[in-house]
Design a protein around this motif. Structure first.
Motif, PDB file in Angstrom:
ATOM      1  N   MET A  32       0.648  -1.326   0.211  1.00  0.00           N
ATOM      2  CA  MET A  32       0.004  -0.053  -0.099  1.00  0.00           C
ATOM      3  C   MET A  32       0.893   1.347   0.152  1.00  0.00           C
ATOM      4  O   MET A  32       0.428   2.494   0.230  1.00  0.00           O
ATOM      5  N   ASN A  33       2.128   1.022  -0.470  1.00  0.00           N
ATOM      6  CA  ASN A  33       2.928   2.117  -0.457  1.00  0.00           C
ATOM      7  C   ASN A  33       2.562   3.297  -1.426  1.00  0.00           C
ATOM      8  O   ASN A  33       2.164   2.877  -2.446  1.00  0.00           O
ATOM      9  N   PRO A  34       2.445   4.659  -0.956  1.00  0.00           N
ATOM     10  CA  PRO A  34       1.776   5.613  -2.108  1.00  0.00           C
ATOM     11  C   PRO A  34       2.677   5.402  -3.427  1.00  0.00           C
ATOM     12  O   PRO A  34       3.819   5.199  -3.256  1.00  0.00           O
ATOM     13  N   PRO A  35       1.918   5.563  -4.538  1.00  0.00           N
ATOM     14  CA  PRO A  35       0.703   6.124  -4.853  1.00  0.00           C
ATOM     15  C   PRO A  35      -0.333   5.039  -5.164  1.00  0.00           C
ATOM     16  O   PRO A  35      -1.090   5.306  -5.635  1.00  0.00           O
ATOM     17  N   ASP A  37      -3.181   2.352  -4.604  1.00  0.00           N
ATOM     18  CA  ASP A  37      -4.685   2.639  -4.176  1.00  0.00           C
ATOM     19  C   ASP A  37      -4.734   1.586  -2.972  1.00  0.00           C
ATOM     20  O   ASP A  37      -4.970   0.468  -3.386  1.00  0.00           O
ATOM     21  N   PRO A  38      -4.882   2.079  -1.769  1.00  0.00           N
ATOM     22  CA  PRO A  38      -5.077   0.694  -0.625  1.00  0.00           C
ATOM     23  C   PRO A  38      -6.327   0.161  -1.172  1.00  0.00           C
ATOM     24  O   PRO A  38      -6.186  -1.217  -0.435  1.00  0.00           O
ATOM     25  N   LEU A  92     -11.131   5.390   6.652  1.00  0.00           N
ATOM     26  CA  LEU A  92      -9.934   6.038   5.744  1.00  0.00           C
ATOM     27  C   LEU A  92      -9.857   7.688   6.016  1.00  0.00           C
ATOM     28  O   LEU A  92     -11.072   8.266   6.068  1.00  0.00           O
ATOM     29  N   ASP A  95      -4.294   9.445   7.592  1.00  0.00           N
ATOM     30  CA  ASP A  95      -2.842   9.683   6.576  1.00  0.00           C
ATOM     31  C   ASP A  95      -2.531   8.373   6.081  1.00  0.00           C
ATOM     32  O   ASP A  95      -3.095   7.393   6.357  1.00  0.00           O
ATOM     33  N   ALA A  96      -1.836   8.385   5.054  1.00  0.00           N
ATOM     34  CA  ALA A  96      -1.399   7.218   4.339  1.00  0.00           C
ATOM     35  C   ALA A  96      -0.809   6.193   5.036  1.00  0.00           C
ATOM     36  O   ALA A  96      -1.293   5.009   5.006  1.00  0.00           O
ATOM     37  N   ASP A  99      -3.554   4.783   7.695  1.00  0.00           N
ATOM     38  CA  ASP A  99      -4.731   4.021   7.077  1.00  0.00           C
ATOM     39  C   ASP A  99      -4.034   2.581   6.573  1.00  0.00           C
ATOM     40  O   ASP A  99      -4.797   1.526   6.732  1.00  0.00           O
ATOM     41  N   ALA A 100      -2.800   2.815   5.990  1.00  0.00           N
ATOM     42  CA  ALA A 100      -2.103   1.471   5.429  1.00  0.00           C
ATOM     43  C   ALA A 100      -2.031   0.485   6.804  1.00  0.00           C
ATOM     44  O   ALA A 100      -2.297  -0.769   6.783  1.00  0.00           O
TER      45      ALA A 100
END
Length: 217
Positions: A32-35, A37-38, A92, A95-96, A99-100
């Motif tokens: 799930m590392n950006p970018p 989509d989780p 969600l 933050d990224a 959330d991950a």
């Protein structure tokens, strides 16, 4: 004479608390590392846990909802209307990384129920938006709304001990929040204590089993 399924190359789901591993959690965090989509990662992973689409033939619904479903065991002599349901989801929008972490925990909770035998109640593993996601879910429930016995909002399990708190009921449905009492201690996926993370996910799995899946309440 019968043979073990493993000897025939059949990988039977094992599930249970011991199915939670730090290796899985770390891998899912990195997926799930950006970018990336989780939501897409979540759907792919819960399919591997044999969770079915919750919205007809789809895992997604309007408003950013994503849900996979594990049907519960039918009561003896009963039908689907007799089944209770428990929703476990991640709101969600924090933050990224947070959330991950919560989504990775949810995937591992689904894995604890990847067993040959169905769970005692129908389980819905969901993602929803922080602002109004629960209300959107209840406006288009994947199961009859009067069968939903509890809604659990799962947050990041950064450090410390697991905290499970009763919240105000939502439309008369029992509501709980799950998190940890430790502060966020890193911005780096590699620096997370994955062994401690796995221990906390196992504790959540055990508490959910005790509090929500045993008995009729």
């Amino acid at each position: 004479m019968g043979c073990k399924a493993e000897s025939l190359g059949v990988d039977l789901p094992k599930g249970g608390v011991d199915a939670v591993s730090q290796e899985d959690l770390k891998r899912d965090m990195w997926l799930m590392n950006p970018p990336t989509d989780p939501r897409g990662v979540f759907v792919s992973r819960i399919q591997q846990m044999h969770a079915l689409p919750a919205f007809g033939q789809a895992y997604t619904a309007d408003g950013g909802l994503v849900c996979g479903q594990k049907d519960g065991a039918l009561p003896s002599g009963g039908d689907a209307s007799d089944l209770g349901a428990v929703v476990i989801g991640v709101p969600l929008g924090s933050d990224a990384l947070g959330d991950a972490m919560a989504i990775a925990a949810l995937i591992s909770l689904a894995k604890t129920h990847d067993t040959v035998e169905p769970p005692p109640k129908t389980l819905l593993f969901c993602l929803w938006d922080l602002e109004d996601g629960v209300q959107r879910l209840l406006a288009q429930p994947p199961v009859p709304i009067d069968s939903i016995q509890a809604i659990v909002a799962l947050g990041p399990l950064w450090s410390g001990t697991v905290q499970i708190e009763e919240q105000d009921a939502v439309q008369g449905i029992r509501s709980l929040s799950v998190g940890s009492d430790g502060l966020r201690n890193t911005q780096d996926r590699d620096a997370i204590d994955y062994r401690g993370f796995a221990d906390r996910v196992q504790q959540v799995a055990t508490e959910m089993q005790t509090r929500l899946l045993q008995g009729s309440g």
